[in-house]
Design a protein around this motif. Structure first.
Motif, PDB file in Angstrom:
ATOM      1  N   PRO A  14       0.815  -1.226   0.000  1.00 44.84           N
ATOM      2  CA  PRO A  14       0.000   0.000   0.000  1.00 44.84           C
ATOM      3  C   PRO A  14       0.848   1.276   0.000  1.00 44.84           C
ATOM      4  N   ALA A  15       1.931   1.276   0.774  1.00 44.62           N
ATOM      5  CA  ALA A  15       2.821   2.445   0.807  1.00 44.62           C
ATOM      6  C   ALA A  15       3.532   2.613  -0.528  1.00 44.62           C
ATOM      7  N   PHE A  16       3.929   1.511  -1.131  1.00 45.56           N
ATOM      8  CA  PHE A  16       4.588   1.534  -2.439  1.00 45.56           C
ATOM      9  C   PHE A  16       3.659   2.150  -3.482  1.00 45.56           C
ATOM     10  N   LEU A  17       2.411   1.681  -3.534  1.00 46.73           N
ATOM     11  CA  LEU A  17       1.460   2.207  -4.517  1.00 46.73           C
ATOM     12  C   LEU A  17       1.117   3.669  -4.239  1.00 46.73           C
ATOM     13  N   ALA A  18       1.019   4.043  -2.975  1.00 43.29           N
ATOM     14  CA  ALA A  18       0.751   5.443  -2.631  1.00 43.29           C
ATOM     15  C   ALA A  18       1.892   6.338  -3.112  1.00 43.29           C
ATOM     16  N   ARG A  19       3.118   5.869  -2.944  1.00 43.96           N
ATOM     17  CA  ARG A  19       4.274   6.657  -3.397  1.00 43.96           C
ATOM     18  C   ARG A  19       4.302   6.742  -4.920  1.00 43.96           C
ATOM     19  N   LEU A  20       3.994   5.640  -5.608  1.00 45.63           N
ATOM     20  CA  LEU A  20       3.950   5.682  -7.066  1.00 45.63           C
ATOM     21  C   LEU A  20       2.875   6.649  -7.557  1.00 45.63           C
ATOM     22  N   GLU A  21       1.770   6.710  -6.843  1.00 46.05           N
ATOM     23  CA  GLU A  21       0.712   7.665  -7.193  1.00 46.05           C
ATOM     24  C   GLU A  21       1.251   9.092  -7.119  1.00 46.05           C
ATOM     25  N   GLN A  22       1.991   9.402  -6.075  1.00 45.73           N
ATOM     26  CA  GLN A  22       2.587  10.732  -5.932  1.00 45.73           C
ATOM     27  C   GLN A  22       3.580  11.017  -7.052  1.00 45.73           C
ATOM     28  N   VAL A  23       4.397  10.045  -7.366  1.00 44.88           N
ATOM     29  CA  VAL A  23       5.408  10.209  -8.407  1.00 44.88           C
ATOM     30  C   VAL A  23       4.735  10.393  -9.765  1.00 44.88           C
ATOM     31  N   ALA A  25       1.858  11.573 -10.363  1.00 48.46           N
ATOM     32  CA  ALA A  25       1.186  12.880 -10.389  1.00 48.46           C
ATOM     33  C   ALA A  25       2.141  13.993 -10.820  1.00 48.46           C
ATOM     34  N   ALA A  26       3.440  13.744 -10.742  1.00 44.93           N
ATOM     35  CA  ALA A  26       4.439  14.726 -11.181  1.00 44.93           C
ATOM     36  C   ALA A  26       4.651  14.680 -12.691  1.00 44.93           C
ATOM     37  N   HIS A  27       3.882  13.841 -13.379  1.00 45.48           N
ATOM     38  CA  HIS A  27       3.895  13.722 -14.849  1.00 45.48           C
ATOM     39  C   HIS A  27       5.271  13.322 -15.390  1.00 45.48           C
ATOM     40  N   LEU A  28       5.703  12.142 -14.975  1.00 43.67           N
ATOM     41  CA  LEU A  28       6.956  11.564 -15.459  1.00 43.67           C
ATOM     42  C   LEU A  28       6.925  11.352 -16.967  1.00 43.67           C
ATOM     43  N   ARG A  48      -0.946  -4.397 -13.152  1.00 42.09           N
ATOM     44  CA  ARG A  48      -2.299  -3.911 -13.487  1.00 42.09           C
ATOM     45  C   ARG A  48      -2.650  -2.703 -12.614  1.00 42.09           C
ATOM     46  N   GLU A  49      -2.326  -2.782 -11.322  1.00 41.70           N
ATOM     47  CA  GLU A  49      -2.598  -1.661 -10.415  1.00 41.70           C
ATOM     48  C   GLU A  49      -1.751  -0.441 -10.772  1.00 41.70           C
ATOM     49  N   VAL A  50      -0.488  -0.679 -11.067  1.00 44.61           N
ATOM     50  CA  VAL A  50       0.411   0.425 -11.417  1.00 44.61           C
ATOM     51  C   VAL A  50      -0.013   1.060 -12.737  1.00 44.61           C
ATOM     52  N   GLN A  51      -0.428   0.247 -13.673  1.00 43.62           N
ATOM     53  CA  GLN A  51      -0.877   0.766 -14.965  1.00 43.62           C
ATOM     54  C   GLN A  51      -2.097   1.670 -14.799  1.00 43.62           C
ATOM     55  N   ILE A  52      -3.000   1.311 -13.914  1.00 37.32           N
ATOM     56  CA  ILE A  52      -4.185   2.143 -13.664  1.00 37.32           C
ATOM     57  C   ILE A  52      -3.777   3.518 -13.164  1.00 37.32           C
ATOM     58  N   LEU A  53      -2.867   3.572 -12.214  1.00 40.39           N
ATOM     59  CA  LEU A  53      -2.471   4.884 -11.703  1.00 40.39           C
ATOM     60  C   LEU A  53      -1.657   5.658 -12.736  1.00 40.39           C
ATOM     61  N   CYS A  54      -0.895   4.958 -13.568  1.00 38.20           N
ATOM     62  CA  CYS A  54      -0.177   5.642 -14.649  1.00 38.20           C
ATOM     63  C   CYS A  54      -1.167   6.282 -15.625  1.00 38.20           C
ATOM     64  N   ARG A  55      -2.184   5.533 -15.990  1.00 34.48           N
ATOM     65  CA  ARG A  55      -3.190   6.077 -16.914  1.00 34.48           C
ATOM     66  C   ARG A  55      -3.906   7.269 -16.310  1.00 34.48           C
ATOM     67  N   ARG A  56      -4.191   7.183 -15.017  1.00 37.60           N
ATOM     68  CA  ARG A  56      -4.877   8.285 -14.332  1.00 37.60           C
ATOM     69  C   ARG A  56      -4.083   9.592 -14.476  1.00 37.60           C
ATOM     70  N   HIS A  57      -2.760   9.467 -14.511  1.00 35.25           N
ATOM     71  CA  HIS A  57      -1.907  10.657 -14.597  1.00 35.25           C
ATOM     72  C   HIS A  57      -1.273  10.827 -15.973  1.00 35.25           C
ATOM     73  N   GLN A  58      -1.724  10.052 -16.935  1.00 36.23           N
ATOM     74  CA  GLN A  58      -1.235  10.116 -18.315  1.00 36.23           C
ATOM     75  C   GLN A  58       0.276   9.925 -18.403  1.00 36.23           C
ATOM     76  N   VAL A  59       0.758   8.932 -17.668  1.00 29.33           N
ATOM     77  CA  VAL A  59       2.174   8.569 -17.659  1.00 29.33           C
ATOM     78  C   VAL A  59       2.300   7.216 -18.355  1.00 29.33           C
ATOM     79  N   PRO A  60       3.145   7.102 -19.369  1.00 25.47           N
ATOM     80  CA  PRO A  60       3.325   5.811 -20.022  1.00 25.47           C
ATOM     81  C   PRO A  60       3.809   4.748 -19.032  1.00 25.47           C
TER      82      PRO A  60
END
Length: 112
Positions: A14-23, A25-28, A48-60
């Motif tokens: 959960p902490a890992f995914l929360a941190r990836l969400e923050q990262v 959001a910085a539009h990598l 699959r979970e990481v891809q969802i958050l990437c799409r949410r922030h338009q990050v490949p």
């Protein structure tokens, strides 16, 4: 590039995914999920979970090591260790259009 083990004592996945969400959001430029010690099935669940958050922030989203999971997820790209790329090429396997590999010498670069 990720390393989920940095979060083993700080809340795990959960902490890992929360941190990836923050990262994300910085539009990598892109996020590579590099978790080579996982089995492919477990990797795909996490991916699959990481891809969802990437799409949410338009990050490949770029998968690492697991070409099958990358294909099933329709990942934006795939990064392979050079020895694995060699094997796939020798087998004549189809490779994605956006492909990266690890190079550690000028000879590796020339081969890649």
């Amino acid at each position: 590039m990720t390393n989920r083990h940095l979060f083993d004592e700080a809340g795990g996945q959960p902490a890992f995914l929360a941190r990836l969400e923050q990262v994300a959001a910085a539009h990598l430029a892109a996020l590579i999920l590099r978790e080579k010690d996982m089995e492919e099935g477990d990797y795909e669940v996490l991916a699959r979970e990481v891809q969802i958050l990437c799409r949410r922030h338009q990050v490949p989203f770029i998968a690492h090591t697991f070409a099958g999971a990358a294909k099933r997820l329709h990942a934006d790209g795939l990064h392979l260790p050079l020895p694995l790329l060699r094997t796939m090429r020798q087998e004549g396997r189809a490779l994605p259009g956006r492909l990266g590999t690890s190079c550690h010498s000028l000879e590796d670069v020339r081969e890649a």
